[in-house]
Each structure stands twice: as structure tokens, then as C-alpha cells.
Write an enzyme that holds these catalytic residues in place. Sequence first.
Site, PDB file in Angstrom:
ATOM      1  N   GLU A 221       0.815  -1.216   0.000  1.00 12.11           N
ATOM      2  CA  GLU A 221       0.000   0.000   0.000  1.00 12.11           C
ATOM      3  C   GLU A 221       0.847   1.264   0.000  1.00 12.11           C
ATOM      4  OE1 GLU A 221      -2.344   3.401   1.392  1.00 12.11           O
ATOM      5  OE2 GLU A 221      -0.530   2.540   2.300  1.00 12.11           O
ATOM      6  N   GLU A 222       1.940   1.264   0.752  1.00 12.65           N
ATOM      7  CA  GLU A 222       2.760   2.471   0.857  1.00 12.65           C
ATOM      8  C   GLU A 222       3.381   2.883  -0.467  1.00 12.65           C
ATOM      9  OE1 GLU A 222       2.761   4.472   3.173  1.00 12.65           O
ATOM     10  OE2 GLU A 222       2.284   3.430   5.040  1.00 12.65           O
TER      11      GLU A 222
END
Length: 349
Positions: A221-222
Amino acid sequence: MSYPNTRETINLIKEIVSIPSPSGNTNKVIEYVEKYLSEFNIETKRNRKGGLIATLPGKDTNQHRMLTAHVDTLGAMIKEIKPSGRLKIDLIGGFKYNSIEGEYCQIETASGKVYTGTILMHQQSVHVYKDAGKAERNIDNIEVRIDEKVHSADEVRALGIEVGDFVSFDPRVEITENGYIKSRHLDDKASVGILLQLIKQIKTENITLPYTTHFLISNNEEIGYGGNSNITPETVEYLAVDMGAMGDGQSTDEYTVSICAKDASGPYHYEMRKKLVQLCVENDIQYKVDLYPFYGSDASAAIRSGHDIVHGLIGPGIDSSHAFERTHQSSIENTAKLLYHYIQSEMIK
């Protein structure tokens, strides 16, 4: 009516944030989540990206839900081994070099050996460098001092350390007596702990879900694409559980559940947002609706990848995101309550 045990959730979060897992190197923490879920006889599978999916059957198998939280965190990678034996690093994720200055770290080699170090300015000593306070915090000035007797690049390489090795940051996790948990990587391991406790409750209390529900523990996600795949064609509603961002002009705080109306990707589904607010009102859940101007989630990544879904975003309010983060047990509890009622609610018509 019972809710997940908040103190147990916070202790679980403490364990999860203590496992290094920068984006791209998340296998250890995924193994931890696998083991945790297996204790409740929950079958899981990994996607090819390394994320973990648990599916709980519901009464309706024709319409599905998906809830996500991400276990990957900010981190760094070795860019260069300097002639001095110090390490130049490149960042993984969206944060600034000043937020890691002075932090303890770990360097994991390709063979799995781990070394410790400290992230410092090259011009750190005020007794030597006149511009110690003014020098820019950037890729050229920030470096890692390894806790080994090394004075050259060759001596560093003799340890097995190489360009491309991952660097993770000490979370410095602490739980205070008055209910705060402060740590790096509460984004988004606080939400992971909340989801794991919710799954445990569903199984131990034999809660019957109205719809088959997938729980994705995503791991990229990052860097923008953790939850954009492995979404079944039957999935109608997709709810990302991620942190609520705090700061000037924000309504989010550390004591309520934050419901996102819009982030950098645009507005979230309006009917989904109204439904989440309604669930809060009906069940005496403390909440705030907010906009996050420089933010994206697994749900927005799923929309961008072309999935025809209703998408939403909620999460505990986290202070000082992407730095020395903090939240309160009240926010953890309110987020857990909203999720408890959401998974048992009817689909948006």
C-alpha cells in the site's frame, strides 16, 4: 452486545509493529498474521504479490465484501556504501528524511543477517560542523552509522551488506497507562490489529455474516498498489481500513473513528460514506468525517485499477503520520465498533 477487547487489540498491535516490514520485505509479518489466523482454523491464501487473504463465508455467496488493511510500512534501501563505511539510503514510501534523523534502524542482508545502526546527518557533530543545524536533510546528507567496526566500503561488504539491502526503523512502541499507544508504523498496523481481532470475534462467537467477506492484509500500500487485485467479481463493497490523518484544518482526532469523504484520488462512494455515518449514529459510535488532501488507500488503488465496486475508507485517528505516530484506545475502540456493525449490515441498495 460485545465488542473486541480493546486492550487485547492494543497488545496485538504492539507485537505487529515490532516486526520489521518495509514495503518489499514483508514476509515475516505476513507469516505472523498467517499463524495468528490459523489458531482460529481460518484458511488463508497468499496472492502473488505476497499479501494474505482470508475468506469467511456468509449467507449470501453471490454478493461479497472485501475489507483491507496494510501491513507494509515505510522504510529505506541501501543506495550506496560510502568509502567511509557509512551507508547512503533511498526512501521507501512517502515521508521526509527529517522524520528519521536520529532513529535506530536495522539492516537486513540478502542472507537474512541483521545489523543495527543509527540514521544520522553526515554533518551531525555541532563541535565539528558549523552548519549542522542548517544543512538540508536529504539523500546526500543523511546516512546510516553501522554498529560494527568498519572504516571502508570493503569492510562493510565483508559483513554481507550490499546495495539493495532493506533498512527498517525502530518503532519505539510504548503503551501508556492512560490509553495512548505511540509508535512508528501505526499506519497501518493499528488497523491490521483491529481486523485480526474482528476476525477472531467472528469465529469464536460464531457470528453469521450476511455476505461472504474477504479480508485482505495487503503488503504494497505504501507504494501504491497493495489492494488493487484479487478482488472477486462478486465483490460489491470494498472498505479500506487505514489511518485517519490529523493536522491543521482536519477534523480527525485520536479518540474517534475517522470516515474519509475524499482524498487525493477523489471522493469516496457517497452512499457508502452516508451508510458508515448512519451506523455510527445508530450505535453510539464516536466519529469524524474528514478529507485527506495528500493521501491514497488500497480502496482508491482498487478503483484506479478498474474494479466496479463501492469503495469506502475508515480508520483510527493517527497523530503525526509517517513520523512518530500516536493514537488512543478510544479511537481503536470506535473503529472496531464501526467495523463490527458494518460487517453485519445490509448491502447498499
